[in-house]
Design a protein around this motif. Structure first.
Motif, PDB file in Angstrom:
ATOM      1  N   LEU A  39      12.086  -0.955  -1.457  1.00 12.69           N
ATOM      2  CA  LEU A  39      12.089   0.464  -1.078  1.00 12.69           C
ATOM      3  C   LEU A  39      10.663   0.979  -0.883  1.00 12.69           C
ATOM      4  CD1 LEU A  39      14.858   1.965  -3.421  1.00 12.69           C
ATOM      5  CD2 LEU A  39      14.911   1.819  -0.928  1.00 12.69           C
ATOM      6  N   ALA A  40       9.762   0.551  -1.750  1.00 12.37           N
ATOM      7  CA  ALA A  40       8.365   0.996  -1.639  1.00 12.37           C
ATOM      8  C   ALA A  40       7.749   0.525  -0.317  1.00 12.37           C
ATOM      9  CB  ALA A  40       7.565   0.473  -2.824  1.00 12.37           C
ATOM     10  N   LEU A  41       8.060  -0.730   0.070  1.00 13.04           N
ATOM     11  CA  LEU A  41       7.537  -1.254   1.339  1.00 13.04           C
ATOM     12  C   LEU A  41       8.082  -0.447   2.518  1.00 13.04           C
ATOM     13  CD1 LEU A  41       7.799  -5.078   0.584  1.00 13.04           C
ATOM     14  CD2 LEU A  41       5.688  -3.797   0.973  1.00 13.04           C
ATOM     15  N   LEU A  42       9.368  -0.057   2.416  1.00 14.81           N
ATOM     16  CA  LEU A  42       9.975   0.760   3.484  1.00 14.81           C
ATOM     17  C   LEU A  42       9.319   2.138   3.570  1.00 14.81           C
ATOM     18  CD1 LEU A  42      13.821   0.122   3.256  1.00 14.81           C
ATOM     19  CD2 LEU A  42      12.338  -0.280   5.228  1.00 14.81           C
ATOM     20  N   ILE A  43       9.237   2.795   2.410  1.00 13.57           N
ATOM     21  CA  ILE A  43       8.694   4.158   2.374  1.00 13.57           C
ATOM     22  C   ILE A  43       7.227   4.152   2.810  1.00 13.57           C
ATOM     23  CG2 ILE A  43       8.080   6.090   0.833  1.00 13.57           C
ATOM     24  CD1 ILE A  43      11.051   6.002   1.310  1.00 13.57           C
ATOM     25  N   ASN A  44       6.523   3.076   2.511  1.00 13.54           N
ATOM     26  CA  ASN A  44       5.099   2.984   2.823  1.00 13.54           C
ATOM     27  C   ASN A  44       4.840   2.903   4.324  1.00 13.54           C
ATOM     28  OD1 ASN A  44       2.412   2.877   1.828  1.00 13.54           O
ATOM     29  ND2 ASN A  44       2.334   0.703   2.359  1.00 13.54           N
TER      30      ASN A  44
END
Lengths: 317, 438
Positions: free
Chosen positions: A115-120
């Motif tokens: 999720l962090a990679l997506l949001i980033n």
């Protein structure tokens, strides 16, 4: 040196003190002043942290029961520890706890990092979705446990309904089934706390300087190589910190699981902390439960220390 | 006009001055948050009107009731002046001095325990059991009973089908075997376009639920906690062949005839399952039955009641509580005044009329009593054969052991009934050894 020039901590304190006390304060050394300020904190710490810890250790060697006020406290040596470490039930609760901690950590790290990679990627509406994802984390665990019992309900719950859309398995009793009960608490904990892991990972991702990726692209490194050699090493300290915090929290998990399954069916989801509460405040075996609390404390403390050393090593590399 | 304002101000001043004096004359009564508690609030208004003593109430949901108030008692707390504590608390509360011994007070005020149903005096008031040492006045008689959907039982097509299958009429069961047949008959059946299930039984793990449910089967199978000739000798009694058979029966009932997801259910869950039209029968405490009679969907003629089915004997699980004076209260005189008021026959009659379950013989033995409510006769029948869990000071420890072992067997399906009861004997023996009883 002018007389009103402030040079020492004693002078600083004296200037902010009523005149009657000021003379006495000026006579104190910096070290004495420092002690004067930190003493209340230390006393408070001793009273609410250290004394209960030492008292718990003492009680763990006794047969004391808090519900029997007249009964003398009898010293029984290491009998409580022998009984605990020789009890199959206790090892069972520890296994349940270990299973819960390991599975939640593995799943939450994978989803949280994803999720962090997506949001980033900073797509349109990223801020909105970040807020939405963070909502579960802001709820009370007891409330979460309670409303998930309804979501899991085999007849009226949406969980069973959704599963049946994809596979016609009939009413799915997540909480009442021995095989599924553990997964029911893992899923809820993951739903609630993955955003926390995501948040820390996001902080790690945002701290990576863009020039590292630019240099990697010049060197013709592919996305997978960039992830493996830049992203992951840079995010790893944040990820490990998140795992440390969540691991300790889940080791002492209580409220959400009590609301959801009460430790059942049978003792399938009876975590160590739930059993500790039952021993201490339902069965009133104060001495025995103190010994159990000491064992849990030493376990968490020991594991956390090993982990912190590993974390420091990762930071240094 | 001015004189009017002056009078108003003077009255306000008098009230303000008088208010603190009145606030001192207040009592706090602690009990569980459930239907009868509301009736008690209503009833206690008369006490305040008669004596000027205000009443405060601390009601805690059943799931936290023991936790909350046993902590209060164990810590010598002064929150509660009066405690309507569970029947099993009497041993610990008498032994550890939480409750005031009431013998002298009863003698002085002419309150006779002979005026109350003997089973309730034995269960709610005495410690050691059966001795003339009273630590409570029987306040709320209760037992585990059953409610059924009379409207479904009366349907001609269902009656015909049941009769053809089982060779008897579809009537409220008298035995556990009959109950299981009826529950099986209704399980998964379509009624008015909705799938319904057999029975809502107690399966709760956290507090006392599954123990109450399981003992409702154990007692009719002749279960005994100990050797009648040798106290605390449990091997061969708790784990007797009859007890094993009864526990197996309860598990079979759970597996065959409960609604999906009924794995952690106690009073409220059973009420919900019944009120929502999910089940044909539910086990629950008689205390809830007045609420069922008044219920908009299942009240009136929709529901019927029956006493706990028999097997080799007829027996019901005892519920209910006595009212005690907390020894840490500094208002013991006022609290005793409340008990004196509550023990009066006319107050007891009103208590029953409001929805509380009086234990007073003048109420229960009144010839018209059985006609006062549709469940009144069953209540009397149940109370004549009640049996309670251990009332020892270590009851909570004994209860938690039973909760763990029977829930593991009945709901989780772990091991056998024999293993579950053997383990229970081991745990209980350890508890009594630890308590110096063995």
């Amino acid at each position: 040196m002018p007389s009103d020039t402030v040079t020492t901590l004693a002078d600083k304190t004296a200037r902010a003190t009523p005149l009657a006390l000021a003379r006495r304060v000026r006579a104190l050394s910096d070290q004495a002043i420092a002690w004067l300020f930190i003493t209340p904190t230390i006393v408070l710490l001793l009273a609410i942290n250290i004394f209960p810890l030492l008292w718990t250790i003492y009680l763990s060697f006794t047969s004391y029961r808090a519900n029997q006020p007249g009964r003398p406290i009898r010293w029984i040596g290491t009998r409580n520890y022998e009984r605990l470490l020789g009890s199959e039930d206790i090892w069972g609760y520890m296994q349940v706890t270990a299973s819960f901690v390991v599975w939640t950590m593995v799943i939450q790290v994978l989803i949280g990092l994803g999720l962090a990679l997506l949001i980033n990627r900073n797509f349109k509406g990223a801020g909105f979705w970040t807020t939405v994802i963070l909502i579960p984390m802001m709820l009370s665990p007891a409330v979460v446990g309670t409303f998930w019992t309804y979501l899991y309900h085999p007849q009226i719950g949406i969980f069973s309904y959704i599963v049946n859309v994809f596979a016609a398995v009939g009413p799915l009793d997540m909480i009442g089934s021995v095989d599924l009960a553990m997964w029911s608490i893992i899923i809820v904990d993951t739903w609630m706390w993955t955003p926390y892991i995501m948040l820390l990972c996001l902080a790690g991702l945002r701290s990576i300087p863009p020039y590292l990726y630019e240099a990697a692209e010049i060197d013709r490194a592919g996305p997978l190589q960039q992830f493996w050699h830049i992203t992951l090493p840079r995010v790893m300290p944040f990820l490990m910190l998140a795992v440390l915090f969540r691991g300790i929290e889940n080791f002492k998990m209580f409220d959400m699981v009590v609301e959801l399954t009460s430790g059942g069916p049978g003792s399938t989801t009876e975590l160590a902390s739930i059993n500790l509460k039952r021993e201490a405040f339902e069965k009133w075996r104060t001495g025995y439960s103190s010994a159990f609390a000491v064992i849990l404390f030493v376990t968490v403390f020991g594991l956390a220390n090993i982990y912190v050393k590993a974390l420091n090593r990762v930071k240094q590399t | 006009m001015r004189s009017g304002r002056f009078l108003l101000a003077a009255a306000g001043l008098i009230l303000a001055v008088a208010a603190p004096a009145k606030a001192e004359e207040e009592l706090t009564l602690c009990w569980a948050a459930w239907d009868p508690a509301n009736a008690l609030v209503e009833l206690s208004r008369d006490f305040t009107a008669e004596t000027g003593i205000g009443m405060n109430f601390e009601f805690v949901p059943w799931t936290n009731f023991a936790d909350r108030f046993l902590n209060e008692l164990n810590s010598g707390g002064q929150l509660c002046d009066l405690m309507i504590g569970d029947s099993q608390w009497i041993g610990g509360s008498a032994t550890y001095g939480h409750y005031v011994r009431l013998n002298d007070f009863f003698t002085a005020e002419g309150i006779s325990m002979d005026d109350f149903l003997p089973a309730t005096v034995y269960a709610y008031s005495t410690w050691p059991k059966g001795s003339p040492n009273y630590y409570a006045l029987p306040a709320m008689g209760d037992a585990l009973g059953w409610v059924y959907r009379r409207d479904w039982f009366d349907r001609p097509e269902l009656r015909a089908e049941f009769s053809a299958t089982y060779g008897r009429d579809l009537e409220p069961p008298e035995t556990w075997t009959q109950l299981r047949e009826i529950a099986t008959f209704f399980q998964g059946r379509e009624i008015d376009g909705k799938t319904v299930y057999g029975a809502a039984i107690y399966t709760e793990r956290g507090s006392e639920g599954i123990t109450m449910g399981v003992t409702s089967v154990l007692y009719p199978w002749g279960f005994q906690y100990e050797n009648p000739d040798q106290p605390y000798d449990m091997d061969g009694y708790v784990n007797s062949p009859a007890a094993v058979e009864a526990l197996e029966f309860y598990r079979a009932l759970y597996e065959c005839c409960t609604p999906p997801g009924h794995s952690d259910a106690y009073m409220v869950a059973n009420l919900d399952a019944y009120r929502s039209g999910q089940v044909a029968m539910q086990m629950n405490w008689f205390a809830f039955f007045p609420g069922i009679v008044k219920d908009e969907t299942v009240g009136g003629d929709v529901s019927g009641f029956f006493v706990n089915p028999r097997h080799t004997i007829e027996a019901s699980v005892l519920g209910g509580q006595g009212i005690s004076v907390v020894s840490y209260s500094d208002k013991q005189d006022l609290a005793l005044q409340y008990i004196q008021w509550f023990a009066q026959p006319e107050v007891q009659a009103k208590w029953w009329a409001l929805g509380g379950y009086s234990c007073h013989r003048s109420v229960l033995e009144d010839p018209g009593f059985v006609d006062t409510a549709p469940f009144a006769a069953d209540f009397l029948r149940a109370m004549s054969g009640v049996k309670d869990f251990w009332q020892e000071p270590t009851y909570a420890e004994l209860l938690q052991s039973m909760q763990a072992h029977v829930h593991a067997y009945v709901v989780a399906g772990e091991g056998t009934a024999q293993e579950a009861l053997d383990s229970l004997v081991e745990d209980w023996t350890f508890t009594f050894e630890d308590d110096g009883k063995l």
